[in-house]
Design a protein around this motif. Sequence first.
Motif, short mmCIF file in Angstrom:
data_model
loop_
_atom_site.label_atom_id
_atom_site.label_comp_id
_atom_site.label_asym_id
_atom_site.label_seq_id
_atom_site.Cartn_x
_atom_site.Cartn_y
_atom_site.Cartn_z
N LEU A 255 -19.31 4.46 -27.47
CA LEU A 255 -19.78 3.12 -27.18
C LEU A 255 -18.83 2.08 -27.76
O LEU A 255 -18.55 1.05 -27.12
N LEU A 256 -18.29 2.35 -28.93
CA LEU A 256 -17.31 1.44 -29.55
C LEU A 256 -16.04 1.35 -28.70
O LEU A 256 -15.54 0.26 -28.42
N ILE A 257 -15.54 2.51 -28.28
CA ILE A 257 -14.33 2.52 -27.46
C ILE A 257 -14.56 1.79 -26.14
O ILE A 257 -13.70 1.02 -25.68
N SER A 258 -15.71 2.01 -25.53
CA SER A 258 -16.03 1.35 -24.26
C SER A 258 -16.03 -0.17 -24.41
O SER A 258 -15.46 -0.89 -23.59
N GLY A 259 -16.67 -0.66 -25.47
CA GLY A 259 -16.72 -2.10 -25.69
C GLY A 259 -15.34 -2.69 -25.95
O GLY A 259 -15.00 -3.76 -25.42
N LEU A 260 -14.53 -2.00 -26.74
CA LEU A 260 -13.19 -2.50 -27.04
C LEU A 260 -12.30 -2.51 -25.80
O LEU A 260 -11.50 -3.43 -25.60
N PRO B 71 -10.23 4.47 -18.25
CA PRO B 71 -10.85 5.26 -19.33
C PRO B 71 -12.20 4.68 -19.76
O PRO B 71 -13.09 5.44 -20.19
N GLN B 72 -12.39 3.36 -19.62
CA GLN B 72 -13.68 2.78 -19.98
C GLN B 72 -14.80 3.35 -19.10
O GLN B 72 -15.89 3.66 -19.59
N ALA B 73 -14.52 3.50 -17.82
CA ALA B 73 -15.52 4.07 -16.92
C ALA B 73 -15.83 5.52 -17.26
O ALA B 73 -16.96 5.99 -17.06
#
Length: 243
Positions: free
Chosen positions: A61-66, A39-41
């Motif tokens: 962007l927050l979700i990607s970093g976490l 999901p990050q990708a």
Amino acid sequence: MNPDSRNCPPSPGKVPPARRIRRVVTGLSLLGFGALLVPQALVDPSGPGFHDAAVHHPDALLISGLLLLASALLTFPAIGGILHEARDRGALMADIAALFAGLGALGHAAIGAITLVLRALAGGDPAQMRAVEERFIADVPVGVVGLVLLTSFGIGIALLAWAAWRAGILGLWGPVVVTGVVVAHTVLPGDLPPAVPALALGLVTTVFGWLGVRVVRLSDGAWDGPPSGSAPATSRGAATVQP
């Protein structure tokens, strides 16, 4: 109460709960570290730049970093699981793989932290914030360290899969799939649609997720039994996998 009772070994056949929890956490980590990267990708909006992503897609962007930070955290117990299983056959390869995979996990953690920090670019003057981002990206030491860490992740997960195969806990299909994904990631251009890296990470997740499910389903005796290759396959039951 006998003061020395704390140092007494557990009775035969009784497995301490902490040891069982460690095994389950290891199995879930083998499954989770790659699964979180899928999901990050897909949600990572930083392709056009961190400033534009921070302005238009701050939540993504927050979700990607976490997700990157969580994946990095799970990578370390996953590495420990391979080291535990490859204590005899494949031990040297597992040790080398652990070094590279650990460096790669640090790289993912660093990118996750940087992603969270650069979300703040949305609150400043656009021209100045873009200048900060450009200076950061153009910094040579940062670029070199980032390249080494991220390259190490690919090398590490490929070697972990080969170590698992060498230890007899994974069929040949596993390291072949992971190595193919790593090679494809190296030679293909970086501006592919998000679905392509997500699919590649899904294949990696399939391999290590299979190992994770196997670890969770192992009996306590098989998990704590002799190192791989040190006893006949029948002595470890489900611990030995035939390709």
